[in-house]
Design an enzyme around this catalytic site. Sequence first.
Site, PDB file in Angstrom:
ATOM      1  N   ASN A   1       1.165  -1.330  -0.246  1.00 29.14           N
ATOM      2  CA  ASN A   1       0.039   0.103  -0.294  1.00 29.14           C
ATOM      3  C   ASN A   1       1.063   1.199  -0.335  1.00 29.14           C
ATOM      4  OD1 ASN A   1      -1.979   1.939   0.557  1.00 29.14           O
ATOM      5  ND2 ASN A   1      -2.780   1.833   2.324  1.00 29.14           N
TER       6      ASN A   1
ATOM      7  N   ARG B   1      -2.432  -2.003  -3.724  1.00 25.84           N
ATOM      8  CA  ARG B   1      -3.641  -1.484  -3.299  1.00 25.84           C
ATOM      9  C   ARG B   1      -3.879  -0.352  -4.103  1.00 25.84           C
ATOM     10  NH1 ARG B   1      -6.013   0.803   2.670  1.00 25.84           N
ATOM     11  NH2 ARG B   1      -7.906   1.411   1.861  1.00 25.84           N
TER      12      ARG B   1
ATOM     13  N   HIS C   1     -13.167   2.799   0.715  1.00 22.99           N
ATOM     14  CA  HIS C   1     -12.903   1.436   1.209  1.00 22.99           C
ATOM     15  C   HIS C   1     -13.934  -0.006   0.719  1.00 22.99           C
ATOM     16  CE1 HIS C   1     -13.590   4.271   4.783  1.00 22.99           C
ATOM     17  NE2 HIS C   1     -11.783   4.261   4.625  1.00 22.99           N
TER      18      HIS C   1
ATOM     19  N   GLY D   1     -11.430   6.766   8.508  1.00 23.14           N
ATOM     20  CA  GLY D   1     -11.980   7.828   7.228  1.00 23.14           C
ATOM     21  C   GLY D   1     -13.024   6.745   7.612  1.00 23.14           C
TER      22      GLY D   1
ATOM     23  N   ARG E   1     -12.086  14.759   8.810  1.00 27.01           N
ATOM     24  CA  ARG E   1     -13.061  14.917   7.770  1.00 27.01           C
ATOM     25  C   ARG E   1     -14.102  15.705   7.488  1.00 27.01           C
ATOM     26  NH1 ARG E   1     -11.111   9.768   4.334  1.00 27.01           N
ATOM     27  NH2 ARG E   1      -8.955   9.941   3.465  1.00 27.01           N
TER      28      ARG E   1
ATOM     29  N   GLU F   1     -15.634  -1.331  15.567  1.00 22.12           N
ATOM     30  CA  GLU F   1     -14.759  -3.131  16.505  1.00 22.12           C
ATOM     31  C   GLU F   1     -14.465  -2.451  17.770  1.00 22.12           C
ATOM     32  OE1 GLU F   1     -11.498  -4.760  13.596  1.00 22.12           O
ATOM     33  OE2 GLU F   1     -12.474  -4.047  12.442  1.00 22.12           O
TER      34      GLU F   1
ATOM     35  N   GLU G   1      -8.841  -6.116   5.115  1.00 22.99           N
ATOM     36  CA  GLU G   1      -8.443  -5.446   3.363  1.00 22.99           C
ATOM     37  C   GLU G   1      -6.675  -6.063   3.307  1.00 22.99           C
ATOM     38  OE1 GLU G   1      -8.832  -1.936   5.338  1.00 22.99           O
ATOM     39  OE2 GLU G   1      -9.369  -1.051   2.777  1.00 22.99           O
TER      40      GLU G   1
HETATM   41  P1  ADP Z   1      -7.942   4.185   9.699  1.00 27.80           P
HETATM   42  O1  ADP Z   1      -8.734   4.665   8.679  1.00 27.80           O
HETATM   43  O2  ADP Z   1      -6.306   5.201   9.508  1.00 27.80           O
HETATM   44  O3  ADP Z   1      -7.513   2.962   8.973  1.00 27.80           O
HETATM   45  P2  ADP Z   1      -8.750   2.433  11.644  1.00 27.80           P
HETATM   46  O4  ADP Z   1      -9.952   1.867  10.716  1.00 27.80           O
HETATM   47  O5  ADP Z   1      -7.697   1.820  12.620  1.00 27.80           O
HETATM   48  O6  ADP Z   1      -8.754   4.009  10.707  1.00 27.80           O
HETATM   49  O7  ADP Z   1     -10.145   2.912  13.106  1.00 27.80           O
HETATM   50  C1  ADP Z   1      -9.023   4.675  13.824  1.00 27.80           C
HETATM   51  C2  ADP Z   1     -10.267   4.274  15.134  1.00 27.80           C
HETATM   52  O8  ADP Z   1     -10.568   3.395  15.781  1.00 27.80           O
HETATM   53  C3  ADP Z   1      -9.491   5.773  15.965  1.00 27.80           C
HETATM   54  O9  ADP Z   1     -10.344   6.792  16.057  1.00 27.80           O
HETATM   55  C4  ADP Z   1      -9.698   5.212  17.309  1.00 27.80           C
HETATM   56  O10 ADP Z   1      -9.255   6.180  18.181  1.00 27.80           O
HETATM   57  C5  ADP Z   1     -10.221   4.304  17.145  1.00 27.80           C
HETATM   58  N1  ADP Z   1     -10.300   2.777  18.052  1.00 27.80           N
HETATM   59  C6  ADP Z   1     -11.085   2.450  19.087  1.00 27.80           C
HETATM   60  N2  ADP Z   1     -10.802   1.875  19.943  1.00 27.80           N
HETATM   61  C7  ADP Z   1      -9.345   1.102  19.142  1.00 27.80           C
HETATM   62  C8  ADP Z   1      -8.757   0.225  19.896  1.00 27.80           C
HETATM   63  N3  ADP Z   1      -8.656  -0.537  20.421  1.00 27.80           N
HETATM   64  N4  ADP Z   1      -7.646  -0.058  18.586  1.00 27.80           N
HETATM   65  C9  ADP Z   1      -7.480   0.424  17.876  1.00 27.80           C
HETATM   66  N5  ADP Z   1      -8.373   1.549  17.086  1.00 27.80           N
HETATM   67  C10 ADP Z   1      -9.656   2.009  18.248  1.00 27.80           C
END
Ligand code: ADP
Length: 405
Positions: A7, A92, A181, A213, A242, A336, A390
Amino acid sequence: MKILIVNAGSSSLKYQLIDMADESTLAKGLVERIGMGGDGHANMKVDDQVVCDVVEPIPDHVKACHLMLGFLTDPEKGVVKDMKEIGAVGHRVLHGGSKFTESVVIDDTVLDAIAENIPLGPLHNPANLMGIKACQEVMPGTPMVAVFDTAFHQTMPPKAYMYGVPYEYYERLHVRRYGFHGTSHRFVSRHAAEFMGKKPEEVKMITCHLGNGSSLAAVAYGKCVDTSMGITPLEGMIMGTRSGVMDPAVIQYICNNDHISVDEMLNICNKKSGLLGISGLSNDMRDIEKATFVDNNPRARLAWDMLIYEITKYIGSYIAGMNGTDAIVFTGGIGENTNRLREQVIDGLSWMGIAIDHEKNAAMRPGHAEDTDLTAEGSRVKILVIPTNEEIAIARDTLELVTKL
Ligand code: ADP
Protein backbone atom coordinates in the site's frame (compact mmCIF):
# COMPACT_ATOMS: atom_id res chain seq x y z
CA MET A 1 2.02 -19.25 -2.37
CA LYS A 2 3.43 -16.27 -0.46
CA ILE A 3 1.91 -12.97 -1.49
CA LEU A 4 3.25 -9.52 -0.74
CA ILE A 5 0.67 -6.77 -0.17
CA VAL A 6 1.81 -3.22 -0.86
CA ASN A 7 0.00 0.00 0.00
CA ALA A 8 2.09 2.89 -1.31
CA GLY A 9 1.41 6.48 -0.29
CA SER A 10 3.26 9.56 -1.52
CA SER A 11 5.84 9.37 1.29
CA SER A 12 5.14 5.99 2.83
CA LEU A 13 4.84 2.34 1.91
CA LYS A 14 3.08 -0.26 4.05
CA TYR A 15 3.66 -3.93 3.32
CA GLN A 16 2.64 -7.34 4.55
CA LEU A 17 3.74 -10.81 3.46
CA ILE A 18 1.00 -13.42 3.67
CA ASP A 19 1.36 -17.18 3.41
CA MET A 20 -1.75 -18.20 1.49
CA ALA A 21 -1.51 -21.81 2.74
CA ASP A 22 -3.13 -20.66 5.99
CA GLU A 23 -3.53 -16.90 5.32
CA SER A 24 -1.07 -16.16 8.12
CA THR A 25 0.98 -12.96 8.19
CA LEU A 26 4.68 -13.82 7.98
CA ALA A 27 5.86 -10.21 8.37
CA LYS A 28 4.65 -6.67 7.99
CA GLY A 29 6.26 -3.28 8.02
CA LEU A 30 6.33 0.35 7.11
CA VAL A 31 8.67 2.65 5.21
CA GLU A 32 8.13 6.33 6.04
CA ARG A 33 9.42 9.75 5.01
CA ILE A 34 10.21 8.61 1.47
CA GLY A 35 11.63 11.46 -0.63
CA MET A 36 11.17 14.05 2.08
CA GLY A 37 14.85 14.94 2.52
CA GLY A 38 16.76 14.01 5.64
CA ASP A 39 16.42 10.55 7.09
CA GLY A 40 13.59 8.17 6.36
CA HIS A 41 12.56 5.24 8.50
CA ALA A 42 11.86 1.61 7.64
CA ASN A 43 10.95 -1.35 9.76
CA MET A 44 9.66 -4.90 9.71
CA LYS A 45 7.68 -6.70 12.38
CA VAL A 46 7.32 -10.44 12.85
CA ASP A 47 4.67 -11.56 15.36
CA ASP A 48 4.17 -7.87 16.19
CA GLN A 49 7.80 -7.53 17.35
CA VAL A 50 10.08 -5.13 15.48
CA VAL A 51 12.92 -7.24 14.09
CA CYS A 52 14.42 -4.80 11.56
CA ASP A 53 14.62 -1.04 11.96
CA VAL A 54 16.60 1.37 9.81
CA VAL A 55 16.94 5.17 9.81
CA GLU A 56 18.62 6.49 6.67
CA PRO A 57 17.83 8.66 3.63
CA ILE A 58 15.11 7.05 1.46
CA PRO A 59 15.01 9.24 -1.66
CA ASP A 60 12.38 7.30 -3.61
CA HIS A 61 10.02 4.30 -3.70
CA VAL A 62 12.66 2.13 -5.43
CA LYS A 63 14.93 2.54 -2.39
CA ALA A 64 11.91 1.81 -0.15
CA CYS A 65 11.26 -1.45 -2.05
CA HIS A 66 14.92 -2.45 -1.80
CA LEU A 67 14.79 -1.92 1.98
CA MET A 68 11.55 -3.93 2.25
CA LEU A 69 12.96 -6.84 0.24
CA GLY A 70 16.25 -6.65 2.17
CA PHE A 71 14.31 -7.09 5.42
CA LEU A 72 12.12 -9.90 4.07
CA THR A 73 15.12 -11.89 2.78
CA ASP A 74 17.54 -11.00 5.61
CA PRO A 75 19.54 -14.20 6.37
CA GLU A 76 18.91 -13.88 10.13
CA LYS A 77 15.71 -11.95 10.62
CA GLY A 78 14.02 -12.43 7.26
CA VAL A 79 11.04 -14.70 6.62
CA VAL A 80 11.94 -15.96 3.12
CA LYS A 81 15.26 -17.25 1.80
CA ASP A 82 14.94 -15.75 -1.61
CA MET A 83 12.79 -13.10 -3.31
CA LYS A 84 11.62 -15.86 -5.70
CA GLU A 85 9.59 -17.34 -2.83
CA ILE A 86 7.26 -14.35 -3.20
CA GLY A 87 4.82 -15.59 -5.83
CA ALA A 88 2.95 -12.34 -6.49
CA VAL A 89 2.39 -8.78 -5.29
CA GLY A 90 -1.05 -7.28 -4.62
CA HIS A 91 -1.16 -3.48 -4.77
CA ARG A 92 -3.84 -1.38 -3.14
CA VAL A 93 -4.88 1.34 -5.60
CA LEU A 94 -7.22 4.14 -4.57
CA HIS A 95 -9.05 5.24 -7.66
CA GLY A 96 -10.08 2.93 -10.47
CA GLY A 97 -12.65 5.40 -11.84
CA SER A 98 -15.44 3.73 -13.81
CA LYS A 99 -13.00 1.51 -15.69
CA PHE A 100 -12.24 -1.06 -13.03
CA THR A 101 -15.09 -3.07 -11.60
CA GLU A 102 -12.77 -5.71 -10.17
CA SER A 103 -9.13 -6.46 -9.44
CA VAL A 104 -6.80 -6.93 -12.43
CA VAL A 105 -3.37 -8.29 -13.29
CA ILE A 106 -1.15 -5.27 -13.92
CA ASP A 107 0.14 -4.70 -17.44
CA ASP A 108 0.98 -1.53 -19.35
CA THR A 109 -2.67 -0.87 -20.23
CA VAL A 110 -3.61 -1.07 -16.56
CA LEU A 111 -0.78 1.30 -15.64
CA ASP A 112 -2.04 3.75 -18.27
CA ALA A 113 -5.58 3.50 -16.92
CA ILE A 114 -4.44 4.15 -13.34
CA ALA A 115 -2.55 7.18 -14.66
CA GLU A 116 -5.71 8.34 -16.51
CA ASN A 117 -7.51 8.39 -13.19
CA ILE A 118 -4.96 10.71 -11.55
CA PRO A 119 -7.29 13.74 -11.90
CA LEU A 120 -9.85 11.83 -9.79
CA GLY A 121 -7.31 10.65 -7.20
CA PRO A 122 -4.60 13.31 -7.38
CA LEU A 123 -3.07 12.49 -4.00
CA HIS A 124 -3.11 8.70 -4.07
CA ASN A 125 -2.97 7.42 -7.65
CA PRO A 126 0.48 8.89 -8.46
CA ALA A 127 1.82 7.35 -5.22
CA ASN A 128 0.18 4.00 -5.99
CA LEU A 129 1.78 4.08 -9.45
CA MET A 130 5.20 4.86 -7.97
CA GLY A 131 4.80 1.88 -5.64
CA ILE A 132 3.87 -0.45 -8.50
CA LYS A 133 6.69 0.73 -10.76
CA ALA A 134 9.26 0.48 -7.95
CA CYS A 135 8.17 -3.10 -7.18
CA GLN A 136 8.32 -3.99 -10.87
CA GLU A 137 11.86 -2.64 -10.98
CA VAL A 138 13.13 -4.57 -7.96
CA MET A 139 11.06 -7.74 -8.54
CA PRO A 140 11.11 -8.20 -12.32
CA GLY A 141 9.01 -11.10 -13.53
CA THR A 142 6.85 -11.31 -10.38
CA PRO A 143 3.16 -11.00 -11.32
CA MET A 144 1.42 -7.99 -9.82
CA VAL A 145 -2.26 -7.31 -9.24
CA ALA A 146 -4.08 -4.01 -8.63
CA VAL A 147 -6.99 -4.02 -6.18
CA PHE A 148 -9.06 -0.85 -6.34
CA ASP A 149 -10.79 0.89 -3.42
CA THR A 150 -13.54 1.97 -5.79
CA ALA A 151 -14.22 -1.32 -7.63
CA PHE A 152 -16.86 -2.87 -5.34
CA HIS A 153 -19.03 0.24 -5.63
CA GLN A 154 -19.20 0.14 -9.42
CA THR A 155 -22.49 -1.79 -9.27
CA MET A 156 -24.31 1.29 -7.93
CA PRO A 157 -27.20 2.39 -10.17
CA PRO A 158 -26.97 5.85 -11.78
CA LYS A 159 -29.67 7.22 -9.45
CA ALA A 160 -27.28 6.58 -6.55
CA TYR A 161 -24.04 7.70 -8.15
CA MET A 162 -25.06 10.81 -10.10
CA TYR A 163 -24.79 14.30 -8.63
CA GLY A 164 -27.43 16.87 -9.49
CA VAL A 165 -25.15 19.10 -11.57
CA PRO A 166 -25.58 19.46 -15.38
CA TYR A 167 -25.16 16.08 -17.08
CA GLU A 168 -22.30 17.35 -19.23
CA TYR A 169 -19.99 17.29 -16.17
CA TYR A 170 -20.51 13.56 -15.95
CA GLU A 171 -19.86 13.11 -19.68
CA ARG A 172 -16.94 15.50 -19.93
CA LEU A 173 -15.25 15.27 -16.51
CA HIS A 174 -16.61 11.97 -15.10
CA VAL A 175 -18.15 13.78 -12.14
CA ARG A 176 -20.08 11.19 -10.09
CA ARG A 177 -19.96 9.25 -6.82
CA TYR A 178 -17.32 6.52 -6.85
CA GLY A 179 -17.07 5.46 -3.19
CA PHE A 180 -14.04 4.08 -1.34
CA HIS A 181 -13.14 1.38 1.22
CA GLY A 182 -14.64 -1.01 -1.38
CA THR A 183 -12.23 -3.81 -0.52
CA SER A 184 -13.36 -3.64 3.10
CA HIS A 185 -17.10 -3.38 2.30
CA ARG A 186 -16.80 -6.37 -0.05
CA PHE A 187 -14.81 -8.48 2.44
CA VAL A 188 -17.08 -7.65 5.36
CA SER A 189 -20.37 -8.06 3.47
CA ARG A 190 -19.39 -11.50 2.11
CA HIS A 191 -18.12 -12.57 5.50
CA ALA A 192 -21.26 -11.30 7.23
CA ALA A 193 -23.48 -13.29 4.84
CA GLU A 194 -21.42 -16.40 5.51
CA PHE A 195 -21.64 -15.74 9.27
CA MET A 196 -25.43 -15.57 8.90
CA GLY A 197 -25.38 -18.92 7.09
CA LYS A 198 -26.53 -17.29 3.84
CA LYS A 199 -25.17 -16.60 0.39
CA PRO A 200 -24.36 -12.93 -0.35
CA GLU A 201 -27.10 -13.03 -3.04
CA GLU A 202 -29.72 -13.83 -0.40
CA VAL A 203 -29.34 -10.85 1.93
CA LYS A 204 -29.52 -7.08 2.15
CA MET A 205 -27.21 -5.35 4.59
CA ILE A 206 -25.59 -2.08 5.56
CA THR A 207 -21.86 -2.24 6.18
CA CYS A 208 -20.48 0.51 8.42
CA HIS A 209 -16.71 0.89 7.98
CA LEU A 210 -15.90 3.32 10.77
CA GLY A 211 -12.26 4.25 11.26
CA ASN A 212 -10.22 7.38 10.92
CA GLY A 213 -11.93 7.55 7.53
CA SER A 214 -15.50 6.25 7.56
CA SER A 215 -18.00 5.12 4.98
CA LEU A 216 -21.23 3.18 4.87
CA ALA A 217 -22.40 0.95 2.04
CA ALA A 218 -25.84 -0.39 1.20
CA VAL A 219 -25.27 -3.89 -0.14
CA ALA A 220 -28.27 -5.62 -1.69
CA TYR A 221 -27.93 -9.28 -2.65
CA GLY A 222 -24.12 -9.11 -2.82
CA LYS A 223 -23.93 -5.87 -4.80
CA CYS A 224 -23.22 -2.36 -3.59
CA VAL A 225 -26.21 -0.13 -4.37
CA ASP A 226 -25.13 3.02 -2.51
CA THR A 227 -22.25 4.33 -0.46
CA SER A 228 -21.51 7.48 1.51
CA MET A 229 -18.17 8.57 0.07
CA GLY A 230 -18.26 10.42 -3.21
CA ILE A 231 -15.95 11.51 -6.02
CA THR A 232 -13.37 11.75 -3.21
CA PRO A 233 -13.36 10.30 0.32
CA LEU A 234 -14.54 13.66 1.70
CA GLU A 235 -18.28 12.98 1.40
CA GLY A 236 -20.27 11.17 4.07
CA MET A 237 -20.40 11.50 7.86
CA ILE A 238 -17.88 13.49 9.90
CA MET A 239 -14.65 11.52 10.21
CA GLY A 240 -11.42 11.85 12.20
CA THR A 241 -10.33 14.96 10.32
CA ARG A 242 -12.82 15.18 7.40
CA SER A 243 -15.89 17.37 7.45
CA GLY A 244 -18.15 14.96 5.59
CA VAL A 245 -21.03 16.26 3.50
CA MET A 246 -22.20 19.87 3.83
CA ASP A 247 -23.70 22.64 1.71
CA PRO A 248 -20.96 23.36 -0.89
CA ALA A 249 -21.68 27.07 -0.46
CA VAL A 250 -19.85 26.86 2.88
CA ILE A 251 -16.64 26.59 0.88
CA GLN A 252 -17.33 29.71 -1.18
CA TYR A 253 -18.41 31.64 1.92
CA ILE A 254 -15.27 30.85 3.92
CA CYS A 255 -12.94 31.31 0.92
CA ASN A 256 -14.37 34.75 0.15
CA ASN A 257 -14.36 35.86 3.76
CA ASP A 258 -10.93 34.62 4.75
CA HIS A 259 -9.29 35.13 1.33
CA ILE A 260 -8.13 31.57 1.00
CA SER A 261 -8.14 29.41 -2.11
CA VAL A 262 -10.46 26.46 -2.74
CA ASP A 263 -7.43 24.16 -2.45
CA GLU A 264 -6.64 25.57 0.98
CA MET A 265 -10.25 25.20 2.05
CA LEU A 266 -10.41 21.61 0.83
CA ASN A 267 -7.25 20.90 2.80
CA ILE A 268 -9.04 22.24 5.89
CA CYS A 269 -12.08 20.08 5.10
CA ASN A 270 -9.88 16.99 4.72
CA LYS A 271 -7.30 17.45 7.44
CA LYS A 272 -8.55 19.86 10.10
CA SER A 273 -12.26 19.19 10.33
CA GLY A 274 -14.43 16.35 11.63
CA LEU A 275 -13.88 15.09 15.17
CA LEU A 276 -10.65 17.09 15.40
CA GLY A 277 -12.12 20.34 14.09
CA ILE A 278 -15.28 20.20 16.18
CA SER A 279 -13.69 19.06 19.46
CA GLY A 280 -10.45 21.04 19.06
CA LEU A 281 -8.88 18.08 20.84
CA SER A 282 -8.21 15.02 18.74
CA ASN A 283 -9.19 13.00 15.69
CA ASP A 284 -8.97 9.79 17.72
CA MET A 285 -12.26 8.32 18.88
CA ARG A 286 -10.72 7.03 22.11
CA ASP A 287 -9.81 10.61 23.10
CA ILE A 288 -13.24 11.91 22.08
CA GLU A 289 -15.02 9.22 24.08
CA LYS A 290 -12.93 9.87 27.19
CA ALA A 291 -13.29 13.67 26.90
CA THR A 292 -17.05 13.29 26.47
CA PHE A 293 -17.88 10.75 29.14
CA VAL A 294 -15.09 11.17 31.68
CA ASP A 295 -14.08 14.83 31.39
CA ASN A 296 -17.50 16.21 30.36
CA ASN A 297 -15.94 18.33 27.62
CA PRO A 298 -18.83 20.02 25.75
CA ARG A 299 -17.12 20.20 22.35
CA ALA A 300 -16.04 16.59 22.49
CA ARG A 301 -19.66 15.78 23.36
CA LEU A 302 -20.82 17.75 20.32
CA ALA A 303 -18.40 15.87 18.03
CA TRP A 304 -19.56 12.57 19.53
CA ASP A 305 -23.25 13.46 19.14
CA MET A 306 -22.78 14.65 15.55
CA LEU A 307 -21.08 11.40 14.58
CA ILE A 308 -23.74 9.20 16.19
CA TYR A 309 -26.53 11.28 14.61
CA GLU A 310 -24.99 11.20 11.14
CA ILE A 311 -24.30 7.44 11.17
CA THR A 312 -27.86 6.81 12.38
CA LYS A 313 -29.29 9.04 9.63
CA TYR A 314 -27.24 7.29 6.92
CA ILE A 315 -28.39 3.87 8.13
CA GLY A 316 -31.99 5.11 8.12
CA SER A 317 -31.64 6.41 4.58
CA TYR A 318 -30.12 3.14 3.32
CA ILE A 319 -32.90 1.14 4.95
CA ALA A 320 -35.31 3.32 3.00
CA GLY A 321 -33.19 3.12 -0.18
CA MET A 322 -33.13 -0.70 -0.09
CA ASN A 323 -36.66 -0.97 1.32
CA GLY A 324 -35.37 -2.92 4.29
CA THR A 325 -32.23 -4.62 5.50
CA ASP A 326 -31.39 -7.99 7.03
CA ALA A 327 -28.26 -6.83 8.86
CA ILE A 328 -26.26 -3.86 10.06
CA VAL A 329 -22.57 -4.69 10.19
CA PHE A 330 -19.91 -2.74 12.09
CA THR A 331 -16.23 -2.80 11.16
CA GLY A 332 -13.06 -0.63 11.18
CA GLY A 333 -11.18 0.65 14.25
CA ILE A 334 -14.25 2.46 15.63
CA GLY A 335 -16.89 0.00 14.46
CA GLU A 336 -15.03 -2.93 15.98
CA ASN A 337 -13.92 -1.29 19.23
CA THR A 338 -16.20 1.52 20.34
CA ASN A 339 -19.00 -0.34 22.14
CA ARG A 340 -20.85 2.79 23.23
CA LEU A 341 -21.07 4.07 19.65
CA ARG A 342 -22.66 0.83 18.41
CA GLU A 343 -25.12 0.95 21.28
CA GLN A 344 -26.18 4.56 20.71
CA VAL A 345 -26.50 4.17 16.93
CA ILE A 346 -28.66 1.05 17.20
CA ASP A 347 -30.73 2.49 20.07
CA GLY A 348 -31.55 5.36 17.68
CA LEU A 349 -33.21 2.85 15.33
CA SER A 350 -35.50 1.28 17.94
CA TRP A 351 -38.65 2.60 16.25
CA MET A 352 -37.89 0.25 13.35
CA GLY A 353 -37.76 -2.75 15.67
CA ILE A 354 -33.98 -2.93 15.54
CA ALA A 355 -32.24 -3.75 18.83
CA ILE A 356 -28.77 -4.56 20.11
CA ASP A 357 -28.00 -6.98 22.94
CA HIS A 358 -26.69 -4.41 25.43
CA GLU A 359 -24.94 -6.89 27.69
CA LYS A 360 -23.18 -8.71 24.90
CA ASN A 361 -22.18 -5.42 23.30
CA ALA A 362 -20.78 -4.01 26.55
CA ALA A 363 -18.84 -7.22 27.14
CA MET A 364 -16.86 -6.92 23.89
CA ARG A 365 -13.24 -6.14 24.69
CA PRO A 366 -11.77 -3.29 22.63
CA GLY A 367 -8.76 -4.38 20.62
CA HIS A 368 -9.94 -8.01 20.43
CA ALA A 369 -12.87 -7.88 18.06
CA GLU A 370 -13.90 -11.08 16.37
CA ASP A 371 -16.99 -12.01 14.34
CA THR A 372 -19.80 -11.43 16.82
CA ASP A 373 -23.59 -11.45 16.68
CA LEU A 374 -24.94 -8.65 18.88
CA THR A 375 -28.59 -9.01 17.85
CA ALA A 376 -31.04 -8.63 20.73
CA GLU A 377 -33.86 -11.12 20.96
CA GLY A 378 -36.80 -10.01 18.85
CA SER A 379 -34.77 -7.56 16.70
CA ARG A 380 -35.96 -7.40 13.07
CA VAL A 381 -32.43 -6.88 11.87
CA LYS A 382 -29.18 -8.65 12.74
CA ILE A 383 -26.47 -6.53 14.38
CA LEU A 384 -23.02 -7.91 13.63
CA VAL A 385 -19.39 -6.97 14.24
CA ILE A 386 -17.16 -8.36 11.50
CA PRO A 387 -13.50 -7.26 11.75
CA THR A 388 -12.23 -6.11 8.38
CA ASN A 389 -9.05 -7.43 6.82
CA GLU A 390 -8.25 -5.55 3.64
CA GLU A 391 -4.84 -7.24 3.29
CA ILE A 392 -6.39 -10.72 3.21
CA ALA A 393 -8.98 -9.50 0.71
CA ILE A 394 -6.23 -8.12 -1.55
CA ALA A 395 -4.19 -11.32 -1.13
CA ARG A 396 -7.17 -13.53 -2.05
CA ASP A 397 -7.85 -11.52 -5.22
CA THR A 398 -4.17 -11.63 -6.12
CA LEU A 399 -3.96 -15.39 -5.63
CA GLU A 400 -7.11 -15.98 -7.67
CA LEU A 401 -5.89 -13.89 -10.58
CA VAL A 402 -2.31 -15.14 -10.72
CA THR A 403 -3.31 -18.80 -10.55
CA LYS A 404 -5.24 -18.21 -13.79
CA LEU A 405 -2.12 -16.86 -15.55
P1 ADP B 1 -7.94 3.97 9.45
O1 ADP B 1 -9.11 4.60 8.80
O2 ADP B 1 -6.77 4.90 9.60
O3 ADP B 1 -7.59 2.57 8.98
P2 ADP B 1 -8.76 2.55 11.86
O4 ADP B 1 -9.74 1.66 11.20
O5 ADP B 1 -7.53 1.96 12.43
O6 ADP B 1 -8.41 3.81 10.98
O7 ADP B 1 -9.57 3.29 13.06
C1 ADP B 1 -8.99 4.24 13.87
C2 ADP B 1 -10.03 4.69 14.89
O8 ADP B 1 -10.44 3.55 15.68
C3 ADP B 1 -9.53 5.74 15.86
O9 ADP B 1 -10.49 6.78 15.93
C4 ADP B 1 -9.49 4.99 17.18
O10 ADP B 1 -9.80 5.81 18.24
C5 ADP B 1 -10.56 3.95 17.03
N1 ADP B 1 -10.39 2.90 18.04
C6 ADP B 1 -11.16 2.77 19.14
N2 ADP B 1 -10.74 1.77 19.90
C7 ADP B 1 -9.68 1.24 19.33
C8 ADP B 1 -8.80 0.16 19.65
N3 ADP B 1 -8.95 -0.56 20.76
N4 ADP B 1 -7.80 -0.09 18.79
C9 ADP B 1 -7.63 0.64 17.67
N5 ADP B 1 -8.45 1.66 17.31
C10 ADP B 1 -9.45 1.97 18.11
